[in-house]
Scaffold this active site. Structure first.
Site, PDB file in Angstrom:
ATOM      1  N   ARG A 180       0.456  -0.818   0.114  1.00 24.46           N
ATOM      2  CA  ARG A 180      -0.010  -0.124  -0.172  1.00 24.46           C
ATOM      3  C   ARG A 180       1.143   1.434   0.063  1.00 24.46           C
ATOM      4  NH1 ARG A 180      -3.649  -2.621  -1.932  1.00 24.46           N
ATOM      5  NH2 ARG A 180      -5.622  -2.958  -0.389  1.00 24.46           N
TER       6      ARG A 180
ATOM      7  N   HIS B 268      -0.622   0.853  -8.910  1.00 25.40           N
ATOM      8  CA  HIS B 268      -1.881   0.124  -8.369  1.00 25.40           C
ATOM      9  C   HIS B 268      -2.906  -0.963  -8.913  1.00 25.40           C
ATOM     10  CE1 HIS B 268      -3.998   0.179  -4.322  1.00 25.40           C
ATOM     11  NE2 HIS B 268      -3.882  -1.338  -4.939  1.00 25.40           N
TER      12      HIS B 268
HETATM   13  P1  NAP Z   1      -1.669 -11.961   4.580  1.00 22.03           P
HETATM   14  O1  NAP Z   1      -2.201 -12.884   4.374  1.00 22.03           O
HETATM   15  O2  NAP Z   1      -3.098 -11.169   5.588  1.00 22.03           O
HETATM   16  O3  NAP Z   1      -0.476 -11.240   4.735  1.00 22.03           O
HETATM   17  C1  NAP Z   1      -0.065  -9.960   5.762  1.00 22.03           C
HETATM   18  C2  NAP Z   1       1.317 -10.462   6.442  1.00 22.03           C
HETATM   19  O4  NAP Z   1       1.459  -9.088   6.833  1.00 22.03           O
HETATM   20  C3  NAP Z   1       1.058 -11.105   7.346  1.00 22.03           C
HETATM   21  O5  NAP Z   1       2.086 -11.856   7.453  1.00 22.03           O
HETATM   22  C4  NAP Z   1       1.493 -10.443   8.545  1.00 22.03           C
HETATM   23  O6  NAP Z   1       2.046 -10.783   9.852  1.00 22.03           O
HETATM   24  C5  NAP Z   1       2.271  -9.608   8.164  1.00 22.03           C
HETATM   25  N1  NAP Z   1       2.033  -7.921   8.767  1.00 22.03           N
HETATM   26  C6  NAP Z   1       1.081  -7.556   9.146  1.00 22.03           C
HETATM   27  N2  NAP Z   1       1.044  -6.334  10.250  1.00 22.03           N
HETATM   28  C7  NAP Z   1       3.059  -6.635  10.421  1.00 22.03           C
HETATM   29  C8  NAP Z   1       3.430  -5.720  11.277  1.00 22.03           C
HETATM   30  N3  NAP Z   1       3.473  -4.814  12.537  1.00 22.03           N
HETATM   31  N4  NAP Z   1       4.652  -6.474  11.822  1.00 22.03           N
HETATM   32  C9  NAP Z   1       4.976  -6.860  10.415  1.00 22.03           C
HETATM   33  N5  NAP Z   1       4.234  -8.616  10.039  1.00 22.03           N
HETATM   34  C10 NAP Z   1       3.500  -7.590  10.272  1.00 22.03           C
HETATM   35  O7  NAP Z   1      -2.470 -10.221   3.000  1.00 22.03           O
HETATM   36  P2  NAP Z   1      -2.391 -10.972   2.046  1.00 22.03           P
HETATM   37  O8  NAP Z   1      -3.737 -11.537   1.262  1.00 22.03           O
HETATM   38  O9  NAP Z   1      -0.688 -11.252   1.977  1.00 22.03           O
HETATM   39  O10 NAP Z   1      -2.108  -9.161   1.598  1.00 22.03           O
HETATM   40  C11 NAP Z   1      -1.128  -7.987   1.449  1.00 22.03           C
HETATM   41  C12 NAP Z   1      -1.227  -7.228   0.746  1.00 22.03           C
HETATM   42  O11 NAP Z   1      -0.959  -6.901  -0.155  1.00 22.03           O
HETATM   43  C13 NAP Z   1      -2.831  -6.314   1.161  1.00 22.03           C
HETATM   44  O12 NAP Z   1      -3.450  -6.243   2.273  1.00 22.03           O
HETATM   45  C14 NAP Z   1      -3.111  -5.590   0.398  1.00 22.03           C
HETATM   46  O13 NAP Z   1      -2.526  -3.996   1.047  1.00 22.03           O
HETATM   47  C15 NAP Z   1      -1.574  -5.676  -0.310  1.00 22.03           C
HETATM   48  N6  NAP Z   1      -2.156  -6.347  -2.136  1.00 22.03           N
HETATM   49  C16 NAP Z   1      -1.794  -4.967  -3.148  1.00 22.03           C
HETATM   50  C17 NAP Z   1      -2.460  -5.532  -4.175  1.00 22.03           C
HETATM   51  C18 NAP Z   1      -1.620  -5.100  -5.435  1.00 22.03           C
HETATM   52  O14 NAP Z   1      -2.622  -5.057  -6.704  1.00 22.03           O
HETATM   53  N7  NAP Z   1      -1.414  -4.239  -5.476  1.00 22.03           N
HETATM   54  C19 NAP Z   1      -2.991  -6.672  -4.307  1.00 22.03           C
HETATM   55  C20 NAP Z   1      -3.243  -7.568  -3.217  1.00 22.03           C
HETATM   56  C21 NAP Z   1      -3.148  -6.829  -2.390  1.00 22.03           C
HETATM   57  P3  NAP Z   1       1.133 -12.383  10.414  1.00 22.03           P
HETATM   58  O15 NAP Z   1       1.333 -13.248   9.266  1.00 22.03           O
HETATM   59  O16 NAP Z   1       1.996 -12.388  11.780  1.00 22.03           O
HETATM   60  O17 NAP Z   1      -0.144 -12.219  10.616  1.00 22.03           O
HETATM   61  C1  GLV Z   2      -5.672  -4.722  -3.871  1.00 19.23           C
HETATM   62  O1  GLV Z   2      -5.112  -3.496  -3.615  1.00 19.23           O
HETATM   63  C2  GLV Z   2      -5.593  -5.253  -3.389  1.00 19.23           C
HETATM   64  O2  GLV Z   2      -5.890  -5.204  -2.151  1.00 19.23           O
HETATM   65  O3  GLV Z   2      -6.385  -6.154  -3.229  1.00 19.23           O
END
Ligand code: NAP
Ligand code: GLV
Length: 314
Positions: free
Chosen positions: A229, A277
């Site tokens: 983000r 994005h």
């Molecule tokens: P997720 O499965 O919830 O994973 C989040 C990871 O971040 C987990 O490993 C979590 O740790 C870690 N985390 C959270 N807070 C933390 C902190 N304070 N310190 C250290 N580690 C921390 O989420 P995801 O599905 O992988 O997605 C991640 C992010 O990608 C989304 O929230 C979104 O913002 C972004 N995203 C972007 C796009 C794009 O097109 N640019 C698309 C999709 C998603 P734990 O494992 O210990 O909980």
């Molecule tokens: C895109 O940014 C998502 O959070 O899926």
């Protein structure tokens, strides 16, 4: 039982169309349609206008149309109902494509060769390290981070990850919590950010953190890929680090203000790659399917999957 598609940005019609195909026996409406708010039980949401969900007295659950849920918590009137987010192979694979593409592009110095080509310069005097010599570090080892980590490992990179809670992933060095952050950074040549935006992670990609990256690797200087983000990064400090050589290159999919304002110096920086994005877009055909399956679960009395913790903010 009505399903509301509540989008504050983007076109709701492909979503409405797809939900009508998948859930033909339920009324599907979008914001602005004429519907009885008391009939709405589920909302599929992306940057909904603040307050718009508070007017639905019988709302049971909110489904984020993306993996991130920070857009929901911007609404001070968000109803106290279950929240589920997207976890789907389509979205995960798209993100891993993005991460692999740009990690390999940094490794193989594609920015340099594009410039050379533009001036018809045939020069191969720079050393090309192998993937095994390059240490990739992924901040966020969740659904997206752990898939990208596995795939980068398969390409041969030396991969580590950092998360909030301790993890164990085959062949991947796992760091966790504030106490292990500096060790994680100190062994990282290419930093990939796949964290959610929360109160704890806002502004985490700052000058101090970037200065902590490895300086003893086989790459010129460390590089950054942020597809998490925009508000994870402090863009003025990122530019300082690019200008003074702390950072070799930055690939950015997300920004503090989106769309990125024309006045941003990032646009024209010679060592910045910008994508709008779309590292991993939610395809209505794939993602509506996953949400429809969730709704069927609720109706059978089963628990929702991929629930979001309001306390943690992700
Ligand atoms: P997720 O499965 O919830 O994973 C989040 C990871 O971040 C987990 O490993 C979590 O740790 C870690 N985390 C959270 N807070 C933390 C902190 N304070 N310190 C250290 N580690 C921390 O989420 P995801 O599905 O992988 O997605 C991640 C992010 O990608 C989304 O929230 C979104 O913002 C972004 N995203 C972007 C796009 C794009 O097109 N640019 C698309 C999709 C998603 P734990 O494992 O210990 O909980
Ligand atoms: C895109 O940014 C998502 O959070 O899926």
């Amino acid at each position: 039982m009505t399903l509301l598609v509540a989008l504050g940005s983007g076109d709701p019609d492909p979503w409405v169309k797809q939900f009508r195909v998948l859930l033909p026996d339920r009324p599907i409406v979008k914001l602005g349609d004429n519907y009885d708010p008391s009939t709405v039980e589920f909302s599929m949401t992306w940057y909904h206008p603040a307050g718009s969900l508070a007017q639905l007295p019988n709302l049971k659950a909110v489904f984020s149309l993306g993996a991130g849920v920070d857009h929901l918590f911007r609404d001070p009137h968000l109803p106290d109902v279950a929240i589920a987010r997207v976890v789907d192979p389509d979205l995960t694979n798209r993100m891993s494509e993005y991460v692999m593409l740009h990690t390999l592009s940094i490794l193989r110095q594609m920015r340099r060769y594009r410039t050379q080509q533009s001036i018809k310069n045939w020069s191969d005097d720079d050393f090309q390290p192998a993937a095994t010599d390059v240490r990739v570090g992924i901040m966020g080892l969740g659904v997206l981070g752990s898939d990208a980590a596995r795939k980068l490992k398969l390409m041969g990179f030396n991969v580590a990850g950092w998360s909030r809670s301790a993890k164990s992933l085959d062949g991947i060095q796992c760091f966790s919590g504030d106490a292990e952050l500096s060790d994680f950074l100190a062994r990282t040549d290419i930093l990939i950010v796949l964290l959610p935006l929360t109160d704890e992670t806002r502004g985490i990609i700052n000058k101090n953190l970037l200065k902590g990256l490895a300086r003893d690797g086989r790459v010129a200087a460390p590089s950054l890929i942020n597809a998490g983000r925009g508000h994870l990064q402090i863009e003025t400090e990122l530019l300082e680090c690019l200008d003074d050589g702390t950072l070799h290159e930055a690939v950015l999919d997300v920004f503090q203000t989106e769309p990125l304002p024309e006045t941003s110096r990032l646009w024209a920086h010679p060592r910045v790659t910008i994508t709008p994005h779309n590292a991993s877009v939610s395809d209505p055909i794939a993602i509506a399917n996953a949400i429809a399956a969730q709704i069927r679960r609720v109706e059978k009395g089963e628990a929702l999957l991929n629930m979001v913790s309001r306390k943690k903010g992700y």
